[in-house]
Write a protein that holds these residues in place. Structure first.
Motif, PDB file in Angstrom:
ATOM      1  N   LEU A  22      70.950  51.416  17.795  1.00  0.00           N
ATOM      2  CA  LEU A  22      70.901  51.813  16.391  1.00  0.00           C
ATOM      3  C   LEU A  22      69.720  51.173  15.666  1.00  0.00           C
ATOM      4  O   LEU A  22      69.018  51.837  14.901  1.00  0.00           O
ATOM      5  CB  LEU A  22      72.211  51.438  15.700  1.00  0.00           C
ATOM      6  N   CYS A  23      69.491  49.886  15.926  1.00  0.00           N
ATOM      7  CA  CYS A  23      68.379  49.198  15.245  1.00  0.00           C
ATOM      8  C   CYS A  23      67.037  49.797  15.642  1.00  0.00           C
ATOM      9  O   CYS A  23      66.147  49.977  14.800  1.00  0.00           O
ATOM     10  CB  CYS A  23      68.407  47.711  15.581  1.00  0.00           C
ATOM     11  N   GLY A  24      66.875  50.108  16.926  1.00  0.00           N
ATOM     12  CA  GLY A  24      65.633  50.701  17.385  1.00  0.00           C
ATOM     13  C   GLY A  24      65.382  52.065  16.776  1.00  0.00           C
ATOM     14  O   GLY A  24      64.265  52.386  16.356  1.00  0.00           O
ATOM     15  N   LEU A  25      66.423  52.891  16.709  1.00  0.00           N
ATOM     16  CA  LEU A  25      66.274  54.224  16.123  1.00  0.00           C
ATOM     17  C   LEU A  25      65.961  54.140  14.628  1.00  0.00           C
ATOM     18  O   LEU A  25      65.155  54.923  14.115  1.00  0.00           O
ATOM     19  CB  LEU A  25      67.545  55.047  16.353  1.00  0.00           C
ATOM     20  N   LEU A  26      66.590  53.209  13.941  1.00  0.00           N
ATOM     21  CA  LEU A  26      66.310  53.050  12.515  1.00  0.00           C
ATOM     22  C   LEU A  26      64.879  52.572  12.289  1.00  0.00           C
ATOM     23  O   LEU A  26      64.197  53.042  11.368  1.00  0.00           O
ATOM     24  CB  LEU A  26      67.300  52.069  11.894  1.00  0.00           C
ATOM     25  N   LEU A  27      64.407  51.642  13.130  1.00  0.00           N
ATOM     26  CA  LEU A  27      63.030  51.182  13.021  1.00  0.00           C
ATOM     27  C   LEU A  27      62.053  52.332  13.278  1.00  0.00           C
ATOM     28  O   LEU A  27      61.068  52.498  12.553  1.00  0.00           O
ATOM     29  CB  LEU A  27      62.778  50.047  14.018  1.00  0.00           C
ATOM     30  N   ARG A  52      56.662  52.618  18.127  1.00  0.00           N
ATOM     31  CA  ARG A  52      56.801  52.529  19.583  1.00  0.00           C
ATOM     32  C   ARG A  52      57.793  51.450  19.991  1.00  0.00           C
ATOM     33  O   ARG A  52      58.580  51.638  20.922  1.00  0.00           O
ATOM     34  CB  ARG A  52      55.432  52.274  20.216  1.00  0.00           C
ATOM     35  N   ILE A  53      57.760  50.325  19.290  1.00  0.00           N
ATOM     36  CA  ILE A  53      58.716  49.254  19.576  1.00  0.00           C
ATOM     37  C   ILE A  53      60.143  49.744  19.337  1.00  0.00           C
ATOM     38  O   ILE A  53      61.053  49.502  20.141  1.00  0.00           O
ATOM     39  CB  ILE A  53      58.424  48.013  18.720  1.00  0.00           C
ATOM     40  N   GLY A  54      60.354  50.435  18.225  1.00  0.00           N
ATOM     41  CA  GLY A  54      61.679  50.958  17.918  1.00  0.00           C
ATOM     42  C   GLY A  54      62.176  51.925  18.974  1.00  0.00           C
ATOM     43  O   GLY A  54      63.342  51.897  19.374  1.00  0.00           O
ATOM     44  N   LEU A  55      61.278  52.782  19.458  1.00  0.00           N
ATOM     45  CA  LEU A  55      61.659  53.768  20.467  1.00  0.00           C
ATOM     46  C   LEU A  55      62.031  53.079  21.779  1.00  0.00           C
ATOM     47  O   LEU A  55      63.049  53.413  22.399  1.00  0.00           O
ATOM     48  CB  LEU A  55      60.499  54.745  20.690  1.00  0.00           C
ATOM     49  N   ALA A 114      66.290  61.308  14.584  1.00  0.00           N
ATOM     50  CA  ALA A 114      66.662  59.921  14.878  1.00  0.00           C
ATOM     51  C   ALA A 114      67.791  59.478  13.956  1.00  0.00           C
ATOM     52  O   ALA A 114      68.736  58.799  14.386  1.00  0.00           O
ATOM     53  CB  ALA A 114      65.450  59.007  14.728  1.00  0.00           C
ATOM     54  N   PHE A 115      67.715  59.871  12.686  1.00  0.00           N
ATOM     55  CA  PHE A 115      68.751  59.492  11.728  1.00  0.00           C
ATOM     56  C   PHE A 115      70.064  60.210  12.036  1.00  0.00           C
ATOM     57  O   PHE A 115      71.145  59.629  11.874  1.00  0.00           O
ATOM     58  CB  PHE A 115      68.293  59.824  10.311  1.00  0.00           C
ATOM     59  N   VAL A 116      69.981  61.452  12.507  1.00  0.00           N
ATOM     60  CA  VAL A 116      71.191  62.184  12.901  1.00  0.00           C
ATOM     61  C   VAL A 116      71.879  61.485  14.075  1.00  0.00           C
ATOM     62  O   VAL A 116      73.113  61.374  14.113  1.00  0.00           O
ATOM     63  CB  VAL A 116      70.848  63.644  13.266  1.00  0.00           C
ATOM     64  N   ILE A 117      71.087  60.996  15.036  1.00  0.00           N
ATOM     65  CA  ILE A 117      71.659  60.256  16.164  1.00  0.00           C
ATOM     66  C   ILE A 117      72.362  59.001  15.667  1.00  0.00           C
ATOM     67  O   ILE A 117      73.457  58.655  16.124  1.00  0.00           O
ATOM     68  CB  ILE A 117      70.563  59.907  17.189  1.00  0.00           C
ATOM     69  N   VAL A 118      71.731  58.304  14.712  1.00  0.00           N
ATOM     70  CA  VAL A 118      72.348  57.106  14.138  1.00  0.00           C
ATOM     71  C   VAL A 118      73.682  57.459  13.478  1.00  0.00           C
ATOM     72  O   VAL A 118      74.693  56.766  13.678  1.00  0.00           O
ATOM     73  CB  VAL A 118      71.402  56.443  13.121  1.00  0.00           C
TER      74      VAL A 118
END
Length: 317
Positions: A22-27, A52-55, A114-118
């Motif tokens: 979740l943190c990676g997707l939000l970033l 890229r880090i978030g992904l 990404a937000f939908v996945i979160v």
């Protein structure tokens, strides 16, 4: 064996517990929005690195999100990468401007996905309620996390019985698997009660073939699913390459109306300081934490009870 180091326990909580996903997707989502709003080139490199880090952060240990949503996200991301490359290779300023505008729209699309996945994952972050119960009967089927490793161990079901008004029947066994758990469930009567399942970890850690895992879990949930019975199950914290086990557990839990308890709850106990003897099996303080956790999930209130609960173990130790 000894308890894992603090650094390892933090990693165990963050990654198998699902926080990294979740943190990676939000970033990644915020970085894409920032790239679209960026008016200064000096921030472009920083936001790109953050994206890229978030992904990478999110997909080191992915959560079992529906495949169609992940495929849509991956396809949009590839489209964005291709469009961004084309915009940089254009020599005509007009063409480049048009392609940059397309890149902006694609950034919005991948940020939204990404937000939908979160949002999808958030539904598995909240603890379900045991609902209204006609009698304070709790039956527990679990492995050595519940049963302990040694005879005479003061396990968390025993501690919960002493601190609440629940009548607890404990059918847990050291080394239990999904297949043996079905036999444990069949030892229980058919009267309405709350059934708590803490099982499946041994099958997953032993790399049981996925088809066999699915068959054994389905047979267990068929045996557990009875009229008037509330069934709760701890979601499995996922080690690397175990994505499909979590996906199967979620699908079958939904099919048989089993309420999944968020994996961060169990992993939160296992990674607490002094809670385990080896990273998995509970020490006395871990059993106490687990009893408190399950007590909160069941809305127990030890201060208002008129008499203590009771405890009995069924099946061979």
């Amino acid at each position: 064996m000894q308890e894992p180091s603090l650094l390892l326990r933090l990693a165990m909580f963050h990654f198998p517990g699902g926080d990294s996903y979740l943190c990676g997707l939000l970033l990644f989502c915020l970085a894409q929005i920032g790239l679209n709003l960026n008016r200064h080139d000096r921030w472009h490199r920083t936001l790109t690195i953050a994206s890229r880090i978030g992904l990478i952060w999110s997909f080191v240990l992915p959560s079992p999100t529906p495949r169609w949503l992940l495929v849509l996200f991956a396809a949009s991301l590839l489209w964005l990468c291709f469009a961004d490359w084309r915009s940089k290779s254009a020599n005509d300023p007009v063409i480049q401007s048009h392609r940059l505008q397309r890149v902006g729209w694609l950034r919005c699309l991948v940020a939204v996905l990404a937000f939908v996945i979160v949002l999808w994952e958030l539904q598995y972050r909240f603890s379900p309620s045991a609902g209204s119960v006609s009698s304070y009967r709790l039956c527990i089927v679990g492995d050595s996390v519940t049963a302990g490793l040694n005879d005479g161990e003061d396990t968390w079901p025993q501690r919960l019985a002493r601190s609440s008004l629940w009548q607890i029947t404990d059918a847990s066994q050291p080394g239990a698997t999904l297949k043996s758990a079905r036999q444990q469930v069949e030892l229980l009567d058919a009267e309405p009660f709350v059934l708590l399942l803490e099982i499946g970890g041994n099958d997953m850690l032993e790399s049981l073939p996925l088809a066999q895992f699915e068959h054994d879990l389905e047979q267990l949930l068929i045996a557990a699913h009875k009229p008037g019975r509330t069934v709760l199950m701890f979601e499995l914290p996922l080690p690397p390459l175990a994505f499909r086990y979590g996906e199967t557990q979620r699908q079958l839990a939904s099919k048989y109306e089993v309420a999944l308890l968020p994996k961060r709850l169990l992993i939160g106990v296992l990674t607490s300081s002094g809670a385990t003897v080896d990273g998995i099996h509970l020490a006395p303080s871990g059993h106490e934490r687990m009893a408190s956790l399950v007590g909160r999930l069941l809305n127990t209130d030890g201060t208002s009870r008129q008499e203590a609960g009771s405890y009995q173990h069924v099946g061979p130790r």
